[in-house]
Design an enzyme around this catalytic site. Structure first.
Site, PDB file in Angstrom:
ATOM      1  N   ARG A   1      39.576 -88.484 -28.889  1.00 48.01           N
ATOM      2  CA  ARG A   1      40.326 -87.201 -28.572  1.00 48.01           C
ATOM      3  C   ARG A   1      41.592 -86.989 -29.601  1.00 48.01           C
ATOM      4  O   ARG A   1      42.006 -85.998 -29.897  1.00 48.01           O
ATOM      5  CB  ARG A   1      41.513 -87.418 -27.265  1.00 48.01           C
ATOM      6  CG  ARG A   1      40.345 -87.271 -26.037  1.00 48.01           C
ATOM      7  CD  ARG A   1      41.149 -87.714 -24.726  1.00 48.01           C
ATOM      8  NE  ARG A   1      41.799 -88.784 -24.758  1.00 48.01           N
ATOM      9  CZ  ARG A   1      43.067 -89.275 -24.507  1.00 48.01           C
ATOM     10  NH1 ARG A   1      43.737 -88.661 -23.745  1.00 48.01           N
ATOM     11  NH2 ARG A   1      43.526 -90.654 -24.766  1.00 48.01           N
TER      12      ARG A   1
ATOM     13  N   CYS B   1      41.491 -93.328 -23.047  1.00 46.55           N
ATOM     14  CA  CYS B   1      41.738 -92.253 -22.133  1.00 46.55           C
ATOM     15  C   CYS B   1      41.785 -92.872 -20.816  1.00 46.55           C
ATOM     16  O   CYS B   1      40.835 -93.486 -20.452  1.00 46.55           O
ATOM     17  CB  CYS B   1      40.677 -90.930 -22.095  1.00 46.55           C
ATOM     18  SG  CYS B   1      40.491 -90.083 -20.581  1.00 46.55           S
TER      19      CYS B   1
ATOM     20  N   CYS C   1      39.026 -91.885 -18.453  1.00 48.22           N
ATOM     21  CA  CYS C   1      37.968 -92.136 -18.761  1.00 48.22           C
ATOM     22  C   CYS C   1      37.620 -93.572 -18.181  1.00 48.22           C
ATOM     23  O   CYS C   1      36.766 -94.118 -17.848  1.00 48.22           O
ATOM     24  CB  CYS C   1      37.753 -92.241 -20.254  1.00 48.22           C
ATOM     25  SG  CYS C   1      37.483 -90.478 -20.986  1.00 48.22           S
TER      26      CYS C   1
ATOM     27  N   ASP D   1      36.332 -91.211 -24.250  1.00 46.95           N
ATOM     28  CA  ASP D   1      37.242 -91.860 -25.071  1.00 46.95           C
ATOM     29  C   ASP D   1      37.645 -93.254 -24.661  1.00 46.95           C
ATOM     30  O   ASP D   1      38.239 -93.191 -23.199  1.00 46.95           O
ATOM     31  CB  ASP D   1      38.481 -90.892 -25.323  1.00 46.95           C
ATOM     32  CG  ASP D   1      39.454 -91.389 -26.254  1.00 46.95           C
ATOM     33  OD1 ASP D   1      39.648 -92.879 -26.609  1.00 46.95           O
ATOM     34  OD2 ASP D   1      40.287 -90.954 -27.064  1.00 46.95           O
TER      35      ASP D   1
END
Length: 138
Positions: free
Chosen positions: A56, A29, A32, A26
């Site tokens: 998400r 994120c 991430c 994502d």
């Protein structure tokens, strides 16, 4: 996972590939983004990264829109890198696999990002530092 074509991925390929992992990601994120900041370490160690989209917050979110734009870009790797570095890209749309990736992720038990899948099919939820993850897959 067999239902996903290689052309649907955003791939960062190592010149001396020994391993390949698939990562549900994502762009909004934090972990991430941290994972992506280590991409050069993965590539240098022979690990290619294939990204799948997993917004998400769902398909009615800004994350979804941004991920669609990355997958619709002519420069996919640059676009996803920019988004992970909080640099806006042009929000365009096209036929894309983002919603399908999201549904596949949910079906196989992805609940958060990053969700890393090894070549052997092992699902590793959450961020793992590059040096540790390289050790796990080797």
């Amino acid at each position: 996972m067999q239902e996903i074509k290689k052309s649907e991925l955003i791939s960062f390929e190592s010149d001396n590939q020994k391993h390949e992992i698939t990562v549900f990601t994502d762009v909004e994120c934090t972990y991430c983004r941290k994972f992506h900041s280590e991409i050069n370490e993965y590539l240098a160690n022979g690990v290619s990264i294939n990204y799948l989209a997993f917004p998400r917050t769902g398909i009615d979110s800004s994350s979804y829109e941004k991920m669609v734009a990355a997958w619709c870009s002519n420069e996919k790797k640059e676009s996803i890198t920019n988004l992970k570095n909080d640099i806006d890209i042009e929000l365009n749309s096209c036929e894309n696999p983002v919603e399908n990736h999201f549904e596949i992720g949910r079906r196989i038990g992805v609940t958060g990002t990053p969700a890393i899948i090894t070549q052997t099919g092992l699902l590793l939820p959450g961020y793992i530092p590059a040096n540790e993850l390289i050790g796990i897959i080797e």
